[in-house]
Write a protein that holds these residues in place. Structure first.
Motif, PDB file in Angstrom:
ATOM      1  N   PHE A   1      31.471  51.335  36.105  1.00 39.32           N
ATOM      2  CA  PHE A   1      32.466  51.748  35.118  1.00 39.32           C
ATOM      3  C   PHE A   1      33.773  50.987  35.317  1.00 39.32           C
ATOM      4  CE2 PHE A   1      35.642  54.388  33.033  1.00 39.32           C
ATOM      5  CZ  PHE A   1      35.043  54.583  31.801  1.00 39.32           C
ATOM      6  N   GLY A   2      34.228  50.875  36.551  1.00 39.75           N
ATOM      7  CA  GLY A   2      35.465  50.134  36.832  1.00 39.75           C
ATOM      8  C   GLY A   2      35.354  48.667  36.457  1.00 39.75           C
ATOM      9  N   ALA A   3      34.192  48.073  36.741  1.00 36.00           N
ATOM     10  CA  ALA A   3      33.985  46.663  36.409  1.00 36.00           C
ATOM     11  C   ALA A   3      34.038  46.450  34.896  1.00 36.00           C
ATOM     12  CB  ALA A   3      32.649  46.173  36.970  1.00 36.00           C
ATOM     13  N   TYR A   4      33.373  47.318  34.145  1.00 33.03           N
ATOM     14  CA  TYR A   4      33.387  47.170  32.695  1.00 33.03           C
ATOM     15  C   TYR A   4      34.755  47.512  32.109  1.00 33.03           C
ATOM     16  CZ  TYR A   4      28.491  46.059  32.692  1.00 33.03           C
ATOM     17  OH  TYR A   4      27.298  45.436  32.917  1.00 33.03           O
ATOM     18  N   TRP A   5      35.470  48.420  32.731  1.00 31.54           N
ATOM     19  CA  TRP A   5      36.837  48.756  32.305  1.00 31.54           C
ATOM     20  C   TRP A   5      37.709  47.495  32.368  1.00 31.54           C
ATOM     21  CZ3 TRP A   5      39.168  53.490  30.924  1.00 31.54           C
ATOM     22  CH2 TRP A   5      40.563  53.497  30.918  1.00 31.54           C
ATOM     23  N   ILE A   6      37.679  46.842  33.529  1.00 35.38           N
ATOM     24  CA  ILE A   6      38.494  45.633  33.710  1.00 35.38           C
ATOM     25  C   ILE A   6      38.004  44.513  32.792  1.00 35.38           C
ATOM     26  CG2 ILE A   6      39.128  43.809  35.349  1.00 35.38           C
ATOM     27  CD1 ILE A   6      39.045  46.006  37.549  1.00 35.38           C
ATOM     28  N   TYR A   7      36.698  44.345  32.697  1.00 39.94           N
ATOM     29  CA  TYR A   7      36.130  43.295  31.858  1.00 39.94           C
ATOM     30  C   TYR A   7      36.600  43.434  30.407  1.00 39.94           C
ATOM     31  CZ  TYR A   7      32.589  40.589  29.346  1.00 39.94           C
ATOM     32  OH  TYR A   7      31.951  39.701  28.516  1.00 39.94           O
ATOM     33  N   LEU A   8      36.523  44.640  29.853  1.00 40.05           N
ATOM     34  CA  LEU A   8      36.924  44.838  28.472  1.00 40.05           C
ATOM     35  C   LEU A   8      38.441  44.677  28.316  1.00 40.05           C
ATOM     36  CD1 LEU A   8      35.899  45.397  25.624  1.00 40.05           C
ATOM     37  CD2 LEU A   8      36.289  47.837  26.055  1.00 40.05           C
ATOM     38  N   ALA A   9      39.203  45.151  29.310  1.00 40.60           N
ATOM     39  CA  ALA A   9      40.664  44.996  29.250  1.00 40.60           C
ATOM     40  C   ALA A   9      41.051  43.518  29.258  1.00 40.60           C
ATOM     41  CB  ALA A   9      41.317  45.736  30.416  1.00 40.60           C
ATOM     42  N   LEU A  10      40.351  42.703  30.043  1.00 36.21           N
ATOM     43  CA  LEU A  10      40.603  41.256  30.052  1.00 36.21           C
ATOM     44  C   LEU A  10      40.203  40.639  28.706  1.00 36.21           C
ATOM     45  CD1 LEU A  10      39.325  40.364  33.635  1.00 36.21           C
ATOM     46  CD2 LEU A  10      41.692  40.173  32.828  1.00 36.21           C
ATOM     47  N   LYS A  11      39.039  41.046  28.228  1.00 36.00           N
ATOM     48  CA  LYS A  11      38.517  40.507  26.972  1.00 36.00           C
ATOM     49  C   LYS A  11      39.442  40.831  25.789  1.00 36.00           C
ATOM     50  CE  LYS A  11      34.288  40.852  24.238  1.00 36.00           C
ATOM     51  NZ  LYS A  11      32.984  41.497  24.152  1.00 36.00           N
ATOM     52  N   LYS A  12      40.015  42.037  25.779  1.00 37.22           N
ATOM     53  CA  LYS A  12      40.879  42.464  24.675  1.00 37.22           C
ATOM     54  C   LYS A  12      42.330  42.021  24.869  1.00 37.22           C
ATOM     55  CE  LYS A  12      38.049  45.663  22.573  1.00 37.22           C
ATOM     56  NZ  LYS A  12      37.897  45.959  21.188  1.00 37.22           N
ATOM     57  N   GLY A  13      42.647  41.437  26.026  1.00 33.59           N
ATOM     58  CA  GLY A  13      44.002  40.964  26.273  1.00 33.59           C
ATOM     59  C   GLY A  13      44.960  42.019  26.815  1.00 33.59           C
TER      60      GLY A  13
END
Length: 159
Positions: A20-32
């Motif tokens: 969950f934490g990995a995908y949280w950060i991944y999406l936050a990076l992807k969305k800027g």
């Protein structure tokens, strides 16, 4: 010592299978919402919507980052004894089991999520090690871990 950043935290979460934490950060990076060099404390300030949280859960289900490609499988070899394998699929575990035991059981249990933090005494190295750490050391899959005895107790099942 390297500077701790959001990107370093993402890599650590992937390594330790904190999905969950990995995908949280991944999406936050992807969305800027975050940049790779940001301080990890900034992850708490990400303004995700309910739809974006659902997107995180969907990415986890699809295993977009390939975090959970190798699973832990078990199959019964007697009333209280199970053989354990790391493998990509139950079929891979079944083929290795056939080479070791001479039979192809059809009932397999995927137990990694329940037991990744379970420690075992590893026969090859004679050390107590968590299963997720053992998986990290293995170079080739499928991999036969060994046998475990499951005992019924008043508090449930123990391995």
């Amino acid at each position: 010592m390297p500077k701790v950043s959001v990107y370093n935290l993402l890599l650590e979460m992937i390594k330790h299978e904190e999905n969950f934490g990995a995908y949280w950060i991944y999406l936050a990076l992807k969305k800027g919402y975050l940049q790779k060099e940001d301080d990890p404390k900034r992850i708490y300030d990400v303004p995700f919507t309910e739809e974006e949280i659902a997107e995180i859960k969907a990415m986890n289900e699809r295993d977009v980052l390939g975090i959970n490609r190798i699973k832990l499988y078990a199959t019964s070899i007697s009333d209280a004894k199970y053989a354990l394998y790391f493998a990509r699929t139950p079929y891979d575990a079944q083929m290795l089991h056939s080479n070791i035991y001479g039979s192809k059981p059809t009932k397999w249990h995927s137990i990694y999520n329940q037991h990744k933090y379970t420690s075992i005494l590893h026969n090859e190295t004679n050390e107590e090690i968590y299963l997720f750490m053992l998986k990290e050391r293995i170079k080739e899959f499928p991999y036969y871990i060994g046998e475990v005895v499951v005992e019924n107790s008043a508090s449930g099942v123990t391995v």
